[in-house]
Design a protein around this motif. Structure first.
Motif, PDB file in Angstrom:
ATOM      1  N   ARG A  47       0.837  -1.208   0.000  1.00 27.46           N
ATOM      2  CA  ARG A  47       0.000   0.000   0.000  1.00 27.46           C
ATOM      3  C   ARG A  47       0.866   1.249   0.000  1.00 27.46           C
ATOM      4  O   ARG A  47       0.566   2.238  -0.672  1.00 27.46           O
ATOM      5  N   GLY A  48       1.949   1.225   0.760  1.00 25.15           N
ATOM      6  CA  GLY A  48       2.871   2.357   0.773  1.00 25.15           C
ATOM      7  C   GLY A  48       3.505   2.576  -0.590  1.00 25.15           C
ATOM      8  O   GLY A  48       3.625   3.713  -1.062  1.00 25.15           O
ATOM      9  N   SER A  49       3.893   1.488  -1.237  1.00 24.30           N
ATOM     10  CA  SER A  49       4.469   1.587  -2.591  1.00 24.30           C
ATOM     11  C   SER A  49       3.458   2.144  -3.576  1.00 24.30           C
ATOM     12  O   SER A  49       3.787   3.002  -4.408  1.00 24.30           O
ATOM     13  N   LEU A  50       2.216   1.671  -3.471  1.00 20.67           N
ATOM     14  CA  LEU A  50       1.164   2.176  -4.354  1.00 20.67           C
ATOM     15  C   LEU A  50       0.918   3.664  -4.089  1.00 20.67           C
ATOM     16  O   LEU A  50       0.761   4.448  -5.027  1.00 20.67           O
ATOM     17  N   ALA A  51       0.913   4.044  -2.829  1.00 22.81           N
ATOM     18  CA  ALA A  51       0.710   5.456  -2.485  1.00 22.81           C
ATOM     19  C   ALA A  51       1.796   6.324  -3.126  1.00 22.81           C
ATOM     20  O   ALA A  51       1.494   7.363  -3.729  1.00 22.81           O
ATOM     21  N   ALA A  82       4.876   9.026   9.038  1.00 17.37           N
ATOM     22  CA  ALA A  82       5.872  10.062   8.716  1.00 17.37           C
ATOM     23  C   ALA A  82       5.634  10.616   7.311  1.00 17.37           C
ATOM     24  O   ALA A  82       5.710  11.828   7.082  1.00 17.37           O
ATOM     25  N   LYS A  83       5.337   9.737   6.372  1.00 18.78           N
ATOM     26  CA  LYS A  83       5.073  10.158   4.990  1.00 18.78           C
ATOM     27  C   LYS A  83       3.790  11.001   4.934  1.00 18.78           C
ATOM     28  O   LYS A  83       3.746  12.015   4.224  1.00 18.78           O
ATOM     29  N   ALA A  84       2.774  10.609   5.690  1.00 17.68           N
ATOM     30  CA  ALA A  84       1.527  11.385   5.721  1.00 17.68           C
ATOM     31  C   ALA A  84       1.793  12.801   6.249  1.00 17.68           C
ATOM     32  O   ALA A  84       1.293  13.782   5.675  1.00 17.68           O
ATOM     33  N   ARG A  85       2.577  12.917   7.319  1.00 16.54           N
ATOM     34  CA  ARG A  85       2.917  14.248   7.847  1.00 16.54           C
ATOM     35  C   ARG A  85       3.692  15.058   6.805  1.00 16.54           C
ATOM     36  O   ARG A  85       3.427  16.249   6.618  1.00 16.54           O
ATOM     37  N   GLN A  86       4.630  14.406   6.125  1.00 18.81           N
ATOM     38  CA  GLN A  86       5.415  15.089   5.092  1.00 18.81           C
ATOM     39  C   GLN A  86       4.502  15.608   3.985  1.00 18.81           C
ATOM     40  O   GLN A  86       4.607  16.768   3.586  1.00 18.81           O
TER      41      GLN A  86
END
Length: 92
Positions: A47-51, A82-86
């Motif tokens: 899911r992270g890769s797809l995001a 962390a990616k969501a905050r970024q």
């Protein structure tokens, strides 16, 4: 995670998607990840890769939704949070 897959080992399909993305075939990479998630919807790393791929395709809302889906599945998914905050910081 597949029961035959070692802890921390990347699923084969995800590695295929990474190779497709590196070759510039983003549509094929997306389809590979979507197919993997149909079979293994709890696969947070996929899911992270797809995001990240969706974000590369300028589909920011879909990317963020996919990232949050991963974080809901695994609330301790530090990379995802962390990616969501970024991404939220970049949006402001």
């Amino acid at each position: 995670m597949d029961e035959d897959q070692a802890e921390g080992e990347q699923p084969l399909e995800e590695a295929d998607a990474e190779a497709q993305e590196e070759a510039g075939d983003l549509a094929a990479a997306e389809q590979t990840l979507v197919n993997l998630l149909r079979r293994s919807p709890q696969e947070i790393y996929c899911r992270g890769s797809l995001a990240e791929l969706l974000r590369r395709l300028d589909r920011h809302d879909q990317a963020f939704d996919e990232l949050l889906r991963a974080c809901r599945i695994a609330p301790s998914y530090g990379w995802g949070w962390a990616k969501a905050r970024q991404w939220l910081g970049e949006a402001n």
